[in-house]
Design a protein around this motif. Structure first.
Motif, short mmCIF file in Angstrom:
data_model
loop_
_atom_site.label_atom_id
_atom_site.label_comp_id
_atom_site.label_asym_id
_atom_site.label_seq_id
_atom_site.Cartn_x
_atom_site.Cartn_y
_atom_site.Cartn_z
N THR A 136 0.84 -1.19 0.00
CA THR A 136 0.00 0.00 0.00
C THR A 136 0.88 1.25 0.00
OG1 THR A 136 -0.08 0.24 2.40
CG2 THR A 136 -1.67 -1.27 1.39
N PRO A 137 0.31 2.41 -0.34
CA PRO A 137 1.10 3.63 -0.27
C PRO A 137 1.67 3.89 1.13
CG PRO A 137 -0.87 3.99 -1.57
CD PRO A 137 -0.99 2.62 -0.99
N VAL A 138 0.91 3.53 2.16
CA VAL A 138 1.42 3.70 3.53
C VAL A 138 2.63 2.82 3.76
CG1 VAL A 138 0.86 3.44 5.97
CG2 VAL A 138 -0.85 4.36 4.40
N ALA A 161 -4.84 7.25 0.12
CA ALA A 161 -3.55 6.98 0.75
C ALA A 161 -3.10 8.15 1.62
CB ALA A 161 -2.50 6.69 -0.32
N SER A 197 5.55 4.25 1.94
CA SER A 197 6.10 5.39 2.68
C SER A 197 7.04 4.89 3.78
CB SER A 197 4.96 6.21 3.28
OG SER A 197 5.45 7.26 4.07
N LEU A 213 -6.89 6.80 -5.58
CA LEU A 213 -5.89 6.15 -4.74
C LEU A 213 -5.08 7.19 -3.95
CD1 LEU A 213 -4.37 3.56 -3.92
CD2 LEU A 213 -2.90 3.90 -5.90
N THR A 214 -4.73 8.29 -4.58
CA THR A 214 -3.89 9.29 -3.92
C THR A 214 -4.56 9.90 -2.69
OG1 THR A 214 -2.73 9.79 -5.98
CG2 THR A 214 -2.66 11.46 -4.24
N THR A 248 3.15 9.86 -3.98
CA THR A 248 2.00 10.19 -4.81
C THR A 248 2.18 9.54 -6.18
OG1 THR A 248 3.02 12.21 -5.67
CG2 THR A 248 1.71 12.40 -3.65
N PRO A 258 -1.22 -2.04 -5.54
CA PRO A 258 -1.36 -1.03 -4.48
C PRO A 258 -2.81 -0.70 -4.17
CG PRO A 258 -0.60 -0.02 -6.53
CD PRO A 258 -0.54 -1.51 -6.73
N LEU A 298 -4.34 -1.21 -0.42
CA LEU A 298 -4.90 -0.08 0.32
C LEU A 298 -6.35 -0.35 0.70
CD1 LEU A 298 -4.65 2.80 1.38
CD2 LEU A 298 -5.31 3.61 -0.89
N GLU A 334 -6.53 -2.64 3.65
CA GLU A 334 -6.18 -1.95 4.90
C GLU A 334 -7.36 -1.12 5.41
OE1 GLU A 334 -2.90 1.27 6.64
OE2 GLU A 334 -2.80 0.59 4.56
#
Length: 477
Positions: free
Chosen positions: A2-4, A400, A7, A396-397, A34, A98, A102, A105
């Protein structure tokens, strides 16, 4: 991934570079990832190298090169490319989705998605004047502080440390939800507008768009259950209708009045255009959008329109049966396909189609000019069809970014950040919604389940955010 999680992977790469002595910086609390911007590539991009360049005393490109090698070794990362002055573009392994990660989650955490520990163990003292906006902002800040593990106390008296610009008049006549939105949506230094605009159920009202998006998502979940399928994270498909507005309605193109998609696609109501892309339902189209103005009244119109109206929504959905409907609809149905094709004959069809008239002007008595008024958009071939859905990247952005927005809103005592973020989420999810459920004879597929899961994830974020602002998230609207 996921983006998290990505990160965290970026921060881990920074920490490793610091431990190895290649960077001499303080590891930041978070790394923003992003979608790649113009000139970028891959699945995600981050500006962490530009952020660390000055504290590290190195050029951003050198910092990017240091981090690039470590990111490329991370699990789930297929490749890392440095572009521009030091942007890190990250390509994930093909098996890594992704969007699905996400969505899983968010489904797992529910409305607590985004909660963190930025203020863990801290007590935030809020001293506010005796003024309605200050009271409402303080209440929202207290809720936000709790999402980050802290506790807020609210007191009155000097010296105050939370004094937003007061409301020019009493917001109570707007009702509890619209009043709170009117006070929380503007930045603290901006004077709030206490006007009836907050009650208008139109696209121009941000509160309406947020609540409408949530209600639409809840309705999709109910309708999916009636169709016998439920949400399941997975690939959602690609392709977006060009020029779609925030409510999923196609906008103007090339200075022409908006029309309906050509044969290559279908409009949001599931009907089809004629060969060559001429108008359907002629003068019954909405003067601004070119779409049908109001739903069909099943009680009065179904006898005349046969199976034309969708059984759940009352909107035009299925092809016309030429044998049963042509007497009522004149030349409305295409003789070969049975789909709506030619302009309505105003003399014979308006009595049968009365419920489709514009709500302000009543039945429209004149025929539209098929050659000039309702031409299809230039990119009709790219229209959203039942087999495709809008690309999830715009949605998605903001999904996230929700944890970061909550942390910033709590630490900076700025509930307006959350309010504007909810508008961004709503505007990003609305174009997806027309493609969530199967249309006509289409059977529910894995893509439909994945789109429903993505839409429900956005609905969860909207519901949780509205609750933190003290505003109701309606099931029906």
């Amino acid at each position: 991934m996921t983006p998290v999680e990505l990160s965290r992977t970026v921060l881990h790469a920074v920490r490793r570079a610091v431990d190895d002595g290649e960077l001499s910086v303080t590891v930041p609390e978070r790394a923003v990832v992003t979608e790649p911007g113009p000139g970028g590539c891959g699945d995600f991009a981050t500006t962490i190298a530009l952020q660390l360049a000055r504290p590290a005393g190195l050029p951003a490109l050198r910092v990017a090169e240091i981090l690039c090698a470590r990111l490329a070794e991370a699990e789930g990362v297929r490749d890392v490319v440095v572009t521009g002055p030091g942007f890190l573009n990250i390509c994930l392994d093909q098996q890594v989705d992704p969007v699905a990660g996400l969505v899983r989650e968010i489904r797992e955490k529910g409305t607590r998605y985004g909660y963190g520990d930025a203020l863990a163990g801290q007590v935030v003292e809020l001293r506010v004047p005796y003024e309605v906006r200050a009271e409402v902002v303080a209440d929202a800040v207290a809720r936000l502080v709790a999402t980050q593990g802290g506790r807020a106390t609210i007191e009155h008296g000097e010296p105050v440390n939370l004094r937003p610009v007061p409301a020019p008049e009493d917001p109570a006549p707007l009702g509890p939800d619209a009043a709170r939105w009117a006070l929380l949506h503007p930045a603290p230094h901006d004077r709030p507008r206490i006007t009836a605009d907050h009650l208008i159920q139109r696209e121009s009202n941000p509160l309406f768009r947020v609540r409408y998006a949530h209600a639409r998502i809840r309705a999709l979940s109910r309708n999916a259950a009636r169709l016998g399928f439920c949400a399941e994270p997975g690939p959602v498909g690609l392709g977006a209708p060009p020029g779609a507005g925030p409510l999923g309605i196609r906008g103007r193109g090339g200075g022409r009045r908006p029309g309906v998609p050509a044969e290559a696609g279908a409009d949001p109501f599931g009907t089809s255009a004629s060969a060559g892309g001429r108008s359907l339902l002629g003068a019954l189209a909405h003067p601004d959008t070119g779409l049908l103005a109001t739903p069909v009244n099943p009680d009065t119109c179904l006898p005349a329109l046969g199976a034309l109206a969708h059984p759940d929504t009352g909107l035009l959905a299925t092809p016309v049966n030429p044998d049963t409907c042509l007497p009522a609809l004149g030349a409305l149905a295409h003789p070969d396909t049975g789909l709506l094709a030619t302009p309505v004959n105003a003399d014979t069809c308006l009595p049968a189609l009365g419920a489709l008239a514009h709500p302000d002007t009543g039945p429209l008595a004149t025929r539209a000019n098929a050659d000039t008024d309702l031409l299809p958009p230039e990119n009709a071939d790219a229209a959203c069809t039942p087999a495709t859905a809008p690309t999830p990247t715009p949605l998605l952005t903001p999904l996230a970014a929700h944890p970061r927005i909550l942390a910033v809103a709590a630490t900076r005592r700025a509930p307006d950040r959350l309010a504007r973020h909810l508008v961004t989420v709503a505007d990003a999810v609305l174009p997806l919604l027309p493609c969530v459920l199967p249309v006509g004879e289409e059977k529910p597929s894995a893509a439909h389940r994945a789109r429903l899961a993505l839409a429900e994830a956005a609905g969860t974020v909207l519901a949780g955010g509205l609750a933190l602002l003290g505003i109701d998230a309606p099931e029906h609207l």
